[in-house]
Motif scaffolding. Structure first.
Motif, PDB file in Angstrom:
ATOM      1  N   ASP A 278       0.732  -1.354   0.109  1.00 32.78           N
ATOM      2  CA  ASP A 278      -0.075  -0.120   0.050  1.00 32.78           C
ATOM      3  C   ASP A 278       0.939   1.136   0.113  1.00 32.78           C
ATOM      4  OD1 ASP A 278      -2.616  -1.313   0.003  1.00 32.78           O
ATOM      5  OD2 ASP A 278      -2.792  -0.980   1.938  1.00 32.78           O
ATOM      6  N   ASP A 279       1.903   1.360   0.715  1.00 31.23           N
ATOM      7  CA  ASP A 279       2.669   2.341   0.952  1.00 31.23           C
ATOM      8  C   ASP A 279       3.405   2.654  -0.391  1.00 31.23           C
ATOM      9  OD1 ASP A 279       2.542   2.615   3.710  1.00 31.23           O
ATOM     10  OD2 ASP A 279       4.207   1.513   3.931  1.00 31.23           O
ATOM     11  N   VAL A 280       3.838   1.524  -1.348  1.00 31.71           N
ATOM     12  CA  VAL A 280       4.501   1.818  -2.488  1.00 31.71           C
ATOM     13  C   VAL A 280       3.672   1.979  -3.604  1.00 31.71           C
ATOM     14  CG1 VAL A 280       5.895   0.595  -4.387  1.00 31.71           C
ATOM     15  CG2 VAL A 280       6.300  -0.104  -1.828  1.00 31.71           C
ATOM     16  N   VAL A 281       2.440   1.805  -3.681  1.00 29.82           N
ATOM     17  CA  VAL A 281       1.646   2.075  -4.642  1.00 29.82           C
ATOM     18  C   VAL A 281       1.009   3.527  -4.373  1.00 29.82           C
ATOM     19  CG1 VAL A 281      -0.892   1.595  -5.633  1.00 29.82           C
ATOM     20  CG2 VAL A 281       0.579  -0.396  -5.001  1.00 29.82           C
ATOM     21  N   THR A 282       0.834   3.816  -3.074  1.00 28.94           N
ATOM     22  CA  THR A 282       0.488   5.061  -2.833  1.00 28.94           C
ATOM     23  C   THR A 282       1.416   6.151  -3.003  1.00 28.94           C
ATOM     24  OG1 THR A 282      -1.139   4.447  -1.154  1.00 28.94           O
ATOM     25  CG2 THR A 282      -0.644   6.918  -1.130  1.00 28.94           C
ATOM     26  N   ALA A 283       2.807   5.886  -3.145  1.00 27.87           N
ATOM     27  CA  ALA A 283       3.836   6.762  -3.207  1.00 27.87           C
ATOM     28  C   ALA A 283       4.041   6.629  -4.850  1.00 27.87           C
ATOM     29  CB  ALA A 283       5.225   6.137  -2.872  1.00 27.87           C
ATOM     30  N   LEU A 284       3.703   5.693  -5.696  1.00 34.60           N
ATOM     31  CA  LEU A 284       3.984   5.683  -6.937  1.00 34.60           C
ATOM     32  C   LEU A 284       2.894   6.840  -7.711  1.00 34.60           C
ATOM     33  CD1 LEU A 284       4.056   1.977  -7.892  1.00 34.60           C
ATOM     34  CD2 LEU A 284       6.026   3.756  -8.174  1.00 34.60           C
ATOM     35  N   CYS A 285       1.572   6.690  -7.113  1.00 34.02           N
ATOM     36  CA  CYS A 285       0.486   7.681  -7.426  1.00 34.02           C
ATOM     37  C   CYS A 285       0.847   9.077  -7.058  1.00 34.02           C
ATOM     38  CB  CYS A 285      -0.806   7.276  -6.479  1.00 34.02           C
ATOM     39  SG  CYS A 285      -1.342   5.657  -7.216  1.00 34.02           S
ATOM     40  N   THR A 286       1.411   9.172  -5.883  1.00 36.94           N
ATOM     41  CA  THR A 286       1.823  10.672  -5.461  1.00 36.94           C
ATOM     42  C   THR A 286       2.939  11.200  -6.641  1.00 36.94           C
ATOM     43  OG1 THR A 286       1.552  10.013  -3.226  1.00 36.94           O
ATOM     44  CG2 THR A 286       2.792  11.994  -3.597  1.00 36.94           C
ATOM     45  N   THR A 287       3.967  10.328  -7.001  1.00 39.60           N
ATOM     46  CA  THR A 287       4.889  11.010  -7.735  1.00 39.60           C
ATOM     47  C   THR A 287       4.365  11.141  -9.121  1.00 39.60           C
ATOM     48  OG1 THR A 287       6.602   9.380  -6.560  1.00 39.60           O
ATOM     49  CG2 THR A 287       6.972  10.219  -8.991  1.00 39.60           C
ATOM     50  N   VAL A 288       3.435  10.286  -9.677  1.00 35.20           N
ATOM     51  CA  VAL A 288       2.898  10.734 -11.136  1.00 35.20           C
ATOM     52  C   VAL A 288       1.985  12.121 -11.038  1.00 35.20           C
ATOM     53  CG1 VAL A 288       2.969   8.625 -11.927  1.00 35.20           C
ATOM     54  CG2 VAL A 288       0.758   9.117 -10.767  1.00 35.20           C
ATOM     55  N   LEU A 289       1.286  12.304  -9.942  1.00 34.04           N
ATOM     56  CA  LEU A 289       0.490  13.251  -9.650  1.00 34.04           C
ATOM     57  C   LEU A 289       1.403  14.521  -9.451  1.00 34.04           C
ATOM     58  CD1 LEU A 289      -2.322  12.056  -7.226  1.00 34.04           C
ATOM     59  CD2 LEU A 289      -2.630  12.972  -9.588  1.00 34.04           C
ATOM     60  N   ARG A 290       2.403  14.476  -8.634  1.00 35.55           N
ATOM     61  CA  ARG A 290       3.339  15.492  -8.553  1.00 35.55           C
ATOM     62  C   ARG A 290       3.974  16.018 -10.035  1.00 35.55           C
ATOM     63  NH1 ARG A 290       7.617  18.040  -5.478  1.00 35.55           N
ATOM     64  NH2 ARG A 290       9.531  18.296  -6.718  1.00 35.55           N
ATOM     65  N   ARG A 291       4.425  14.912 -10.689  1.00 34.61           N
ATOM     66  CA  ARG A 291       4.825  15.477 -12.145  1.00 34.61           C
ATOM     67  C   ARG A 291       3.927  16.013 -13.162  1.00 34.61           C
ATOM     68  NH1 ARG A 291       8.360   9.942 -12.885  1.00 34.61           N
ATOM     69  NH2 ARG A 291      10.163  10.428 -11.552  1.00 34.61           N
ATOM     70  N   TRP A 292       2.561  15.495 -12.866  1.00 35.69           N
ATOM     71  CA  TRP A 292       1.595  15.997 -13.764  1.00 35.69           C
ATOM     72  C   TRP A 292       1.064  17.581 -13.299  1.00 35.69           C
ATOM     73  CZ3 TRP A 292      -3.102  18.132 -13.274  1.00 35.69           C
ATOM     74  CH2 TRP A 292      -3.959  18.359 -14.381  1.00 35.69           C
TER      75      TRP A 292
END
Length: 497
Positions: free
Chosen positions: A285-299
């Motif tokens: 859950d931590d890793v998946v949420t961090a991946l989502c956070t990263t792509v949202l940050r870049r967008w």
């Protein structure tokens, strides 16, 4: 007869001309020999022999006269599979992008409330001789986390379809009489003052926090007045949770959503996700949420819209047990979590995500939006329906005001088959609303990969494929962090070694 729960009724009331709350799954089927594909009649025959295993898919709504109370579930005397299971075909060449566009159109269509609240589509014409099955169902029937279980019931774990004994479920709901429904409504109305009093007392201390989440004119003034008028004596005792509520910052996808959708999907190697989890000592859950956070940050950076504060997200969790799977209603809850999109270092970003997810249960208990939903549930249904069409619809929405929803569920670990054809991917198709943000990211493990579906309001996030494409880069970034993991973990004191 069986009455809908308050939360199920709120999912119905939350729907508007621009918001549908149904969820779904896109199952991509592997290539077959020419002429050996699945036909819509094959799918109907398969469903006809197994739908009795999922009782809620036979239920339809029966409204209470004058809308005085929550509706009831009744069994359909006849289930028209010709209506519920249909087929569509893509024009050439049948790429994944064309498939996603077709799902965008199908997802935007509301479900017919005069029939059981689900639909299934067989999609033909994909490249490489592939097909797809898109199934959507209303969360008042089956929540998004158990929709995958319902899908698994209708499929097989071997290429040879299993024989399922035809036995009707023990739970069958007959049509309710008007007098019986009105009698129940009168009893509920008699209890209304006590329920409203209790909900109001619990909500009052959180009025300042609630006012900050409103986006209507005068919300700031309302918050100031609420802080001055709310007595400190109304605060709960020291043993009550004190986690602060999250306030969603402004983003391009936080705004009025239209009825049009944009969908995209991709798969990540589950082995790489688990390798990051193991090396850095976190959870999937931590890793998946961090991946989502990263792509949202870049967008957000690409759109020159990165906020200075963390974003507010919600993560669905379900409390339904296997024994409760066939029962009406569900125990869906939404944990409020903070996404540290303003953190530039990927390793620290993952650590902050872990901290946020760890604190989420405490924040959930303290969140005013949770109490708002309880207050909304206490209101008469006719009044909730009126409020849902006003700027104060947050009082009746089943989700707190957040920037977006992120979900992650464990799916089948073994391959699934539909009429002997292997399912190569299971991609969640979630929902979008004004209150819950204009974009939703949903992930589900299947076999040895993590299948991710992203749905958004077409007007707010037209480039949703860009978000999907950056997930692979975000995973590579975290994988690179594991090489320096010994420098990332806190060091133990010498005497404890």
């Amino acid at each position: 007869m069986h009455q809908l729960s308050s939360l199920d009724a709120q999912f119905l009331d939350a729907e508007t001309s621009t918001t549908s709350t149904h969820v779904g799954v896109l199952s991509v089927l592997g290539p077959t020999a020419p002429g050996g594909g699945l036909t819509v009649q094959d799918l109907r025959t398969l469903a006809e022999g197994r739908l009795h295993l999922v009782g809620p898919l036979r239920w339809r709504l029966q409204e209470v006269p004058l809308g005085l109370d929550r509706p009831y579930w009744v069994d359909s005397e006849f289930l028209d599979l010709g209506y519920h299971i249909r087929e569509v075909a893509l024009t050439g060449p049948g790429t994944d992008e064309q498939l996603a566009e077709q799902i965008s159109v199908l997802s935007a269509r509301p479900l017919n409330r005069n029939r059981p609240l689900w639909e299934c589509y067989l999609v033909n014409g994909l490249t490489g001789g592939r097909q797809a099955i898109y199934t959507k169902v209303h969360p008042a029937v089956i929540d998004g986390l158990t929709a995958a279980q319902a899908l698994a019931v209708l499929m097989d774990t071997t290429p040879r379809p299993r024989t399922v004994p035809h036995r009707l479920s023990d739970e069958q709901y007959q049509a309710a009489g008007a007098l019986g429904m009105l009698g129940n409504s009168a009893w509920h109305l008699a209890l209304l003052p006590a329920r409203l009093m209790w909900s109001s007392l619990r909500l009052a201390p959180h009025l300042p926090e609630l006012a900050r989440t409103l986006t209507v004119p005068g919300a700031d003034l309302l918050g100031t007045l609420a802080r001055r008028l709310t007595p400190r004596a109304w605060r709960w005792s020291a043993d009550e949770p004190t986690a602060e509520a999250l306030t969603p910052p402004g983003t391009p996808f936080t705004g009025p959503a239209t009825a049009h959708r944009r969908f995209a999907f991709t798969s990540l190697p589950l082995g790489e996700v688990e390798a990051v989890r193991t090396a850095m000592g976190f959870t999937v859950d931590d890793v998946v949420t961090a991946l989502c956070t990263t792509v949202l940050r870049r967008w957000l950076i690409d759109h020159d819209a990165l906020p200075d504060t963390a974003m507010a997200a919600a993560m669905p969790i379900a409390g339904r047990t296997d024994a409760q799977f066939a029962a009406a209603g569900h125990r869906l809850s939404l944990l409020p979590i903070a996404l540290p999109i303003n953190e530039s270092d990927p390793a620290r970003r993952l650590q902050k995500v872990h901290t946020s997810l760890t604190a989420a249960p405490q924040r959930f208990r303290a969140a005013p939006a949770t109490l708002v939903r309880d207050f909304g549930a206490a209101l008469p249904r006719a009044l909730r329906g009126l409020l849902s069409r006003t700027p104060l619809r947050t009082l009746t929405m089943p989700t707190p005001p957040v920037n977006l929803i992120i979900s992650h569920a464990a799916g089948p670990a073994r391959p699934l088959y539909a009429a002997g054809i292997e399912v190569t991917g299971n991609f969640p198709v979630s929902a979008v609303s004004d209150v819950a943000g204009g974009i939703t990211i949903a992930a589900m493990s299947y076999g040895r990969h993590l299948d991710i579906g992203i749905i958004a309001c077409r007007n707010l996030v037209p480039d949703v494929w860009d978000v999907t494409g950056q997930l692979h880069q975000a995973l590579s970034e975290l994988t690179a962090c594991t090489r320096n993991v010994r420098y990332l973990r806190p060091r133990r004191p010498p005497e404890s070694r």
